[in-house]
Design a protein around this motif. Structure first.
Motif, PDB file in Angstrom:
ATOM      1  N   SER A  53       0.865  -1.305  -0.046  1.00  0.00           N
ATOM      2  CA  SER A  53       0.023  -0.127  -0.051  1.00  0.00           C
ATOM      3  C   SER A  53       0.883   1.286   0.051  1.00  0.00           C
ATOM      4  O   SER A  53       0.579   2.195  -0.618  1.00  0.00           O
ATOM      5  CB  SER A  53      -0.846   0.065   1.293  1.00  0.00           C
ATOM      6  N   PRO A  80      -5.106   3.279   3.869  1.00  0.00           N
ATOM      7  CA  PRO A  80      -4.323   2.928   2.997  1.00  0.00           C
ATOM      8  C   PRO A  80      -4.499   1.865   1.862  1.00  0.00           C
ATOM      9  O   PRO A  80      -4.359   2.161   0.802  1.00  0.00           O
ATOM     10  CB  PRO A  80      -3.011   2.479   3.836  1.00  0.00           C
ATOM     11  N   LEU A 121      -1.162  10.861   4.143  1.00  0.00           N
ATOM     12  CA  LEU A 121      -0.492   9.422   4.543  1.00  0.00           C
ATOM     13  C   LEU A 121       0.864   9.251   4.513  1.00  0.00           C
ATOM     14  O   LEU A 121       1.406   8.599   5.250  1.00  0.00           O
ATOM     15  CB  LEU A 121      -1.479   8.362   3.312  1.00  0.00           C
TER      16      LEU A 121
END
Length: 488
Positions: free
Chosen positions: A231, A302, A444
């Motif tokens: 991810s 994610p 993220l």
């Protein structure tokens, strides 16, 4: 296809708890799920439901089909493959088809078993087998790792000869805390036979995680190590980075190859690190280890964002906006689980006042609607998440209060099928999709420990980001009124 092929092998198979009955067949690893086509069945097609003794002393057996359960029984299957792979274990195998000849008692029929995953090289007890080391590669891993040091070429004057030198770098290692262990980045190196046309080195990066505790099962390794790295690299590269190989190590140092439905064996095309959002050392191995320590806190956000990157061309834009909006709300909930817009006492007083003003038969319905009164609304969560972008928010969300309204209206409209005007709103949807994608990507990546300055320096130079800024100014000028084509 021959026995030596790397995706299909012939051999003999048996149930782990019934080794006396074997069947010949083929193991096919070319499909997503490892599949064994057996010449004779290992499992019974019937399941006994009742046994009644008759007056003459005989027994009447009643049985149902064993293959029509909603949750079918699964088995651990062992086998021996002809060729170089040797032993194999099929984990959580289940029957997916039979070919039987009725009234021929000696014929066990053939069957097809599909396993949740398979391990080549040993006979394991089942899905609970633990391993202290896993080694794996991902698509575009070499482009991210940027392992270019140690290679030099020196040409003699007039080009009469040349000398190539390679000195491999030391492995990089970083500790993981939440799942105790260490993550290592290393590389293999080989020299294919030279020809009159070329001489070349081949270097391939790989990652290895080693447990400092009791080890993890294949399922746990996938959930806590491989899939989170997949991810992260997908988000950091802006392209799908599936796992391409996975090996686990058993006592004695032997490495076993794992056939897993999440593995993609398609060739890894050579890609420049310039095409990626972040590469090493900007996104260092220590940052990857930091990311692994946050798996429980961030999941499944994610995975949703990485899935959007991998499938963007295969989804309609409305689905993408809906998915990314949900991911944005979920990300804020995970980053700020205690965020409140009022105190619990204030919320209680407001609920009490509202309930006192409605008829008794409507109070429960109103109480349900006011149950999350202290929590931020969806628009408030988006605004709070946009605040994390710092100066980049002016580009990505424009006038944030207007942007949150557009996103909320789009999400509600798509989720509840409220707005059929796709022809006029598709350009708005594209801008909202891209703005959500960039906001989620930046926030993220920051969770891995990369500085916002580093992320924005890399993002700002990307052509697709500049393209987003120009489209936003042209297609949603009310939200991005402060931008112009010259600014973009």
């Amino acid at each position: 296809m021959t026995d030596g092929d790397t995706s299909r092998w012939s051999g003999r198979f048996w149930l782990a708890d019934a080794p006396e009955v074997t069947a010949g067949g083929w193991l096919d690893a070319s499909t997503r799920w490892p599949t064994a086509d057996l010449a004779e069945a290992l499992t019974s097609p019937y399941r006994r439901t009742e046994a009644t003794q008759q007056p003459n002393g005989s027994w009447m057996i009643t049985a149902d089909s064993a293959d029509d359960d909603v949750q079918p029984a699964t088995f651990t299957v062992h086998g021996f493959l002809r060729g170089t792979e040797g032993r194999v274990t099929l984990v959580d195998a289940e029957n997916t088809g039979r070919n039987m000849t009725l009234n021929v008692l000696a014929d066990r029929g053939s069957e097809r078993l599909i396993a949740r995953y398979a391990v080549l090289g040993d006979h394991l007890d089942g899905p609970h087998a633990r391993f202290k080391r896993v080694q794996f590669r991902l698509k575009h891993l070499d482009a991210w790792a940027q392992l270019r040091e140690g290679l030099s070429v020196r040409f003699a004057e007039h080009g009469s000869h040349a000398q190539m030198n390679y000195a491999g770098a030391e492995p990089q290692t970083a500790a993981t805390i939440t799942t105790p262990g260490s993550l290592t980045l290393d590389a293999t190196f080989r020299l294919p036979p030279p020809s009159v046309v070329e001489v070349r080195f081949i270097q391939r990066a790989f990652l290895m995680w080693e447990s400092s505790a009791d080890g993890l099962s294949v399922d746990q390794l996938w959930a806590r190590v491989l899939d989170p790295v997949r991810s992260l690299l997908t988000i950091a590269s802006g392209d799908d980075c599936p796992v391409t190989t996975m090996h686990v190590q058993v006592e004695g140092g032997r490495w076993l190859r794992v056939l897993h439905p999440g593995i993609d064996n398609s060739p890894d095309e050579l890609r420049s690190g310039r095409d990626m959002v972040l590469t090493a050392p900007a996104l260092s191995l220590s940052d990857v280890a930091t990311w692994l320590d946050q798996v429980d806190r961030l999941s499944p956000v994610p995975q949703l964002v990485a899935g959007h990157v991998a499938r963007e061309r295969d989804q309609v834009v409305e689905s993408q906006v809906l998915e990314l909006a949900a991911a944005a709300e979920g990300l804020h909930r995970r980053l700020e689980p205690d965020e409140r817009v009022m105190t619990d006492e204030q919320a209680r007083q407001i609920r009490s006042a509202c309930l006192a003003a409605v008829p008794p038969d409507s109070r429960q319905m109103v109480a349900n609607r006011l149950g999350q009164l202290a929590d931020p609304t969806f628009r408030q969560r988006l605004a709070l998440l946009a605040d994390r972008l710092g100066n980049a928010a002016a580009d990505i969300t424009g006038v944030t209060s207007l942007w949150t309204r557009y996103v909320a209206e789009a999400r509600n409209g798509f989720a509840h099928m409220l707005d059929p005007r796709r022809e006029t709103d598709v350009e708005h949807s594209i801008v909202l999709r891209d703005s959500l994608r960039w906001m989620l990507t930046i926030v993220l990546l920051a969770q891995a420990g990369v500085s916002m300055e580093t992320i924005m320096r890399r993002v700002s130079g990307r052509q697709d980001y500049q393209f987003f800024l120009r489209r936003a100014s042209a297609w949603l000028p009310g939200v991005y009124a402060g931008r112009s084509d010259e600014d973009a």
